[in-house]
Design a protein around this motif. Structure first.
Motif, PDB file in Angstrom:
ATOM      1  N   THR A 125     137.683 -10.120 -48.704  1.00  0.00           N
ATOM      2  CA  THR A 125     138.146  -8.789 -49.093  1.00  0.00           C
ATOM      3  C   THR A 125     138.572  -8.037 -47.841  1.00  0.00           C
ATOM      4  OG1 THR A 125     135.932  -7.839 -48.965  1.00  0.00           O
ATOM      5  CG2 THR A 125     136.649  -8.653 -51.120  1.00  0.00           C
ATOM      6  N   ALA A 126     139.460  -7.058 -48.043  1.00  0.00           N
ATOM      7  CA  ALA A 126     139.919  -6.214 -46.938  1.00  0.00           C
ATOM      8  C   ALA A 126     140.230  -4.836 -47.493  1.00  0.00           C
ATOM      9  CB  ALA A 126     141.146  -6.823 -46.267  1.00  0.00           C
ATOM     10  N   TYR A 127     140.321  -3.851 -46.597  1.00  0.00           N
ATOM     11  CA  TYR A 127     140.604  -2.475 -47.012  1.00  0.00           C
ATOM     12  C   TYR A 127     141.707  -1.891 -46.152  1.00  0.00           C
ATOM     13  CZ  TYR A 127     140.087   2.458 -48.114  1.00  0.00           C
ATOM     14  OH  TYR A 127     140.344   3.746 -48.510  1.00  0.00           O
ATOM     15  N   VAL A 128     142.652  -1.187 -46.815  1.00  0.00           N
ATOM     16  CA  VAL A 128     143.749  -0.512 -46.119  1.00  0.00           C
ATOM     17  C   VAL A 128     143.691   0.968 -46.469  1.00  0.00           C
ATOM     18  CG1 VAL A 128     146.232  -0.398 -45.735  1.00  0.00           C
ATOM     19  CG2 VAL A 128     145.173  -2.590 -46.339  1.00  0.00           C
ATOM     20  N   ASP A 129     143.656   1.820 -45.465  1.00  0.00           N
ATOM     21  CA  ASP A 129     143.706   3.263 -45.670  1.00  0.00           C
ATOM     22  C   ASP A 129     145.178   3.632 -45.829  1.00  0.00           C
ATOM     23  OD1 ASP A 129     143.110   5.968 -45.762  1.00  0.00           O
ATOM     24  OD2 ASP A 129     143.052   6.184 -43.571  1.00  0.00           O
ATOM     25  N   ALA A 130     145.644   3.756 -47.068  1.00  0.00           N
ATOM     26  CA  ALA A 130     147.071   3.945 -47.326  1.00  0.00           C
ATOM     27  C   ALA A 130     147.280   4.626 -48.662  1.00  0.00           C
ATOM     28  CB  ALA A 130     147.797   2.602 -47.294  1.00  0.00           C
ATOM     29  N   ASP A 131     148.504   5.128 -48.857  1.00  0.00           N
ATOM     30  CA  ASP A 131     148.879   5.895 -50.036  1.00  0.00           C
ATOM     31  C   ASP A 131     149.945   5.135 -50.806  1.00  0.00           C
ATOM     32  OD1 ASP A 131     150.024   7.897 -51.796  1.00  0.00           O
ATOM     33  OD2 ASP A 131     149.156   9.430 -50.494  1.00  0.00           O
ATOM     34  N   LEU A 132     149.838   5.105 -52.133  1.00  0.00           N
ATOM     35  CA  LEU A 132     150.848   4.456 -52.960  1.00  0.00           C
ATOM     36  C   LEU A 132     152.237   5.028 -52.693  1.00  0.00           C
ATOM     37  CD1 LEU A 132     151.749   2.597 -55.279  1.00  0.00           C
ATOM     38  CD2 LEU A 132     151.026   4.383 -56.890  1.00  0.00           C
ATOM     39  N   ARG A 133     152.316   6.300 -52.307  1.00  0.00           N
ATOM     40  CA  ARG A 133     153.611   6.921 -52.030  1.00  0.00           C
ATOM     41  C   ARG A 133     154.326   6.275 -50.845  1.00  0.00           C
ATOM     42  NH1 ARG A 133     149.919  10.886 -53.036  1.00  0.00           N
ATOM     43  NH2 ARG A 133     150.333  12.372 -54.719  1.00  0.00           N
ATOM     44  N   ALA A 134     153.589   5.562 -50.021  1.00  0.00           N
ATOM     45  CA  ALA A 134     154.158   4.873 -48.857  1.00  0.00           C
ATOM     46  C   ALA A 134     153.835   3.389 -48.968  1.00  0.00           C
ATOM     47  CB  ALA A 134     153.603   5.467 -47.569  1.00  0.00           C
ATOM     48  N   PRO A 135     154.451   2.699 -49.933  1.00  0.00           N
ATOM     49  CA  PRO A 135     154.074   1.304 -50.191  1.00  0.00           C
ATOM     50  C   PRO A 135     154.259   0.359 -49.011  1.00  0.00           C
ATOM     51  CG  PRO A 135     156.115   1.890 -51.326  1.00  0.00           C
ATOM     52  CD  PRO A 135     155.528   3.157 -50.814  1.00  0.00           C
ATOM     53  N   ASP A 136     155.230   0.637 -48.147  1.00  0.00           N
ATOM     54  CA  ASP A 136     155.434  -0.251 -47.004  1.00  0.00           C
ATOM     55  C   ASP A 136     154.253  -0.214 -46.038  1.00  0.00           C
ATOM     56  OD1 ASP A 136     157.847  -1.246 -47.888  1.00  0.00           O
ATOM     57  OD2 ASP A 136     159.052   0.244 -46.822  1.00  0.00           O
ATOM     58  N   THR A 137     153.530   0.909 -46.030  1.00  0.00           N
ATOM     59  CA  THR A 137     152.330   0.984 -45.202  1.00  0.00           C
ATOM     60  C   THR A 137     151.306  -0.050 -45.658  1.00  0.00           C
ATOM     61  OG1 THR A 137     152.682   3.352 -44.883  1.00  0.00           O
ATOM     62  CG2 THR A 137     150.493   2.502 -44.385  1.00  0.00           C
ATOM     63  N   ILE A 138     151.259  -0.271 -46.959  1.00  0.00           N
ATOM     64  CA  ILE A 138     150.365  -1.291 -47.512  1.00  0.00           C
ATOM     65  C   ILE A 138     150.905  -2.686 -47.224  1.00  0.00           C
ATOM     66  CG2 ILE A 138     149.351  -2.201 -49.639  1.00  0.00           C
ATOM     67  CD1 ILE A 138     149.665   0.658 -50.817  1.00  0.00           C
ATOM     68  N   LEU A 139     152.183  -2.894 -47.556  1.00  0.00           N
ATOM     69  CA  LEU A 139     152.781  -4.222 -47.464  1.00  0.00           C
ATOM     70  C   LEU A 139     152.902  -4.722 -46.030  1.00  0.00           C
ATOM     71  CD1 LEU A 139     155.576  -3.682 -50.130  1.00  0.00           C
ATOM     72  CD2 LEU A 139     153.428  -4.934 -50.439  1.00  0.00           C
ATOM     73  N   ASP A 140     153.052  -3.791 -45.088  1.00  0.00           N
ATOM     74  CA  ASP A 140     153.195  -4.181 -43.682  1.00  0.00           C
ATOM     75  C   ASP A 140     151.871  -4.241 -42.945  1.00  0.00           C
ATOM     76  OD1 ASP A 140     155.931  -4.280 -44.051  1.00  0.00           O
ATOM     77  OD2 ASP A 140     156.290  -2.256 -43.265  1.00  0.00           O
ATOM     78  N   SER A 141     150.792  -3.893 -43.606  1.00  0.00           N
ATOM     79  CA  SER A 141     149.493  -3.858 -42.928  1.00  0.00           C
ATOM     80  C   SER A 141     149.011  -5.270 -42.621  1.00  0.00           C
ATOM     81  CB  SER A 141     148.452  -3.152 -43.802  1.00  0.00           C
ATOM     82  OG  SER A 141     148.148  -3.928 -44.949  1.00  0.00           O
ATOM     83  N   PRO A 142     148.332  -5.452 -41.500  1.00  0.00           N
ATOM     84  CA  PRO A 142     147.774  -6.775 -41.195  1.00  0.00           C
ATOM     85  C   PRO A 142     146.743  -7.218 -42.229  1.00  0.00           C
ATOM     86  CG  PRO A 142     147.016  -5.124 -39.613  1.00  0.00           C
ATOM     87  CD  PRO A 142     148.100  -4.485 -40.422  1.00  0.00           C
ATOM     88  N   GLU A 143     146.037  -6.250 -42.823  1.00  0.00           N
ATOM     89  CA  GLU A 143     145.032  -6.604 -43.840  1.00  0.00           C
ATOM     90  C   GLU A 143     145.696  -7.280 -45.039  1.00  0.00           C
ATOM     91  OE1 GLU A 143     143.432  -3.235 -41.429  1.00  0.00           O
ATOM     92  OE2 GLU A 143     145.325  -3.616 -42.460  1.00  0.00           O
ATOM     93  N   PHE A 144     146.834  -6.735 -45.462  1.00  0.00           N
ATOM     94  CA  PHE A 144     147.560  -7.339 -46.582  1.00  0.00           C
ATOM     95  C   PHE A 144     148.127  -8.692 -46.181  1.00  0.00           C
ATOM     96  CE2 PHE A 144     151.559  -8.113 -48.845  1.00  0.00           C
ATOM     97  CZ  PHE A 144     151.140  -8.054 -50.162  1.00  0.00           C
TER      98      PHE A 144
END
Length: 267
Positions: A125-144
């Motif tokens: 499991t991993a956790y990303v501190d991010a907002d759905l409004r900025a999906p690239d922040t999630i998709l570009d995260s090393p955790e993802f």
């Protein structure tokens, strides 16, 4: 997590995740969240029934994806404050090798993220501190990128999150941005807030949330269906969430459930 950098918990305004936590009996909430929750309960006493139904849908959808669809990696956007069983506990019971990436924008969830990162030895499991409004922040995260294999199907969970984005196009664009990068055979499971079944009561709920600093956007069934465009809905399609493959005969009144739910496969 308390040993890390200082986190601004933004206790001056209510937050949906903390209101949810309070209603479900949690302790990770503040006076403003409790005030919003209690004011809402005065208008809509069924709020706990509704919120429990949302949690139960997440459990059923996660179990369905792991058991019947063979999904063993998940992206849970807007996960909220950890409340066991969390998604990874549900799916790893079926598939111990399952991997789950959680994301949320509430700083208190970040503080408690360790509770989301317990896992079986086979899984992760991993956790990303991010907002759905900025999906690239999630998709570009090393955790993802380091936790999930983008070449294999992923279960995207958007549980009780879209109603915090008021603008329809912004919410749809953010959702589609994530769905577009998922491979064929992936799934979207979502609950979408609606006032179709108790419009007058929920107008009061929306007003109360706004007075305490939190957004709340209700959508019709047609508007909710747009989140699943281009995907193949799993039976029974888009329905009130307590009616989506219930473990027992639904007991709640329709007027007490203010969300549609569906699970859909990406062709």
């Amino acid at each position: 997590m308390n040993d890390g950098p200082h986190v601004d918990l933004q206790t001056g305004r209510a937050h949906g995740a903390r209101i949810y936590d309070y209603i479900l009996g949690g302790k990770d909430n503040y006076a403003v969240d409790r005030a919003a929750a209690e004011a809402t309960l005065q208008i809509w006493p069924a709020l706990p029934v509704h919120m429990r139904a949302n949690r139960e849908f997440m459990h059923r959808a996660g179990r369905y994806l792991a058991t019947e669809c063979g999904i063993d990696q998940f992206l849970d956007v807007g996960t909220g404050i950890p409340t066991s069983p969390n998604l990874h506990e549900v799916v790893q019971e079926v598939r111990p090798e399952s991997r789950v990436v959680y994301t949320d924008n509430d700083p208190i969830v970040l503080v408690h993220a360790r509770a989301l990162m317990s896992s079986t030895e086979q899984g992760r499991t991993a956790y990303v501190d991010a907002d759905l409004r900025a999906p690239d922040t999630i998709l570009d995260s090393p955790e993802f990128r380091e936790t999930l294999d983008p070449n294999r199907p992923i279960g995207l969970m958007l549980i009780a999150i879209a109603h915090f984005i008021e603008d329809d196009e912004e919410a749809l664009t953010a959702t589609r941005r994530i769905v577009d990068v998922l491979p064929s055979g992936s799934y979207l499971a979502a609950t979408i807030a609606t006032d179709d079944f108790a419009p007058e009561t929920l107008a009061g709920v929306r007003r109360t949330y706004r007075e305490h600093g939190e957004t709340l956007r209700f959508r019709t069934k047609a508007q909710a269906a747009r989140f699943f465009e281009g995907l193949d809905l799993v039976d029974p399609g888009l329905v009130q969430m307590h009616k989506w493959r219930p473990d027992t005969t639904p007991q709640a009144n329709d007027a007490d459930i203010a969300m549609y739910a569906a699970v859909a496969r990406k062709p």
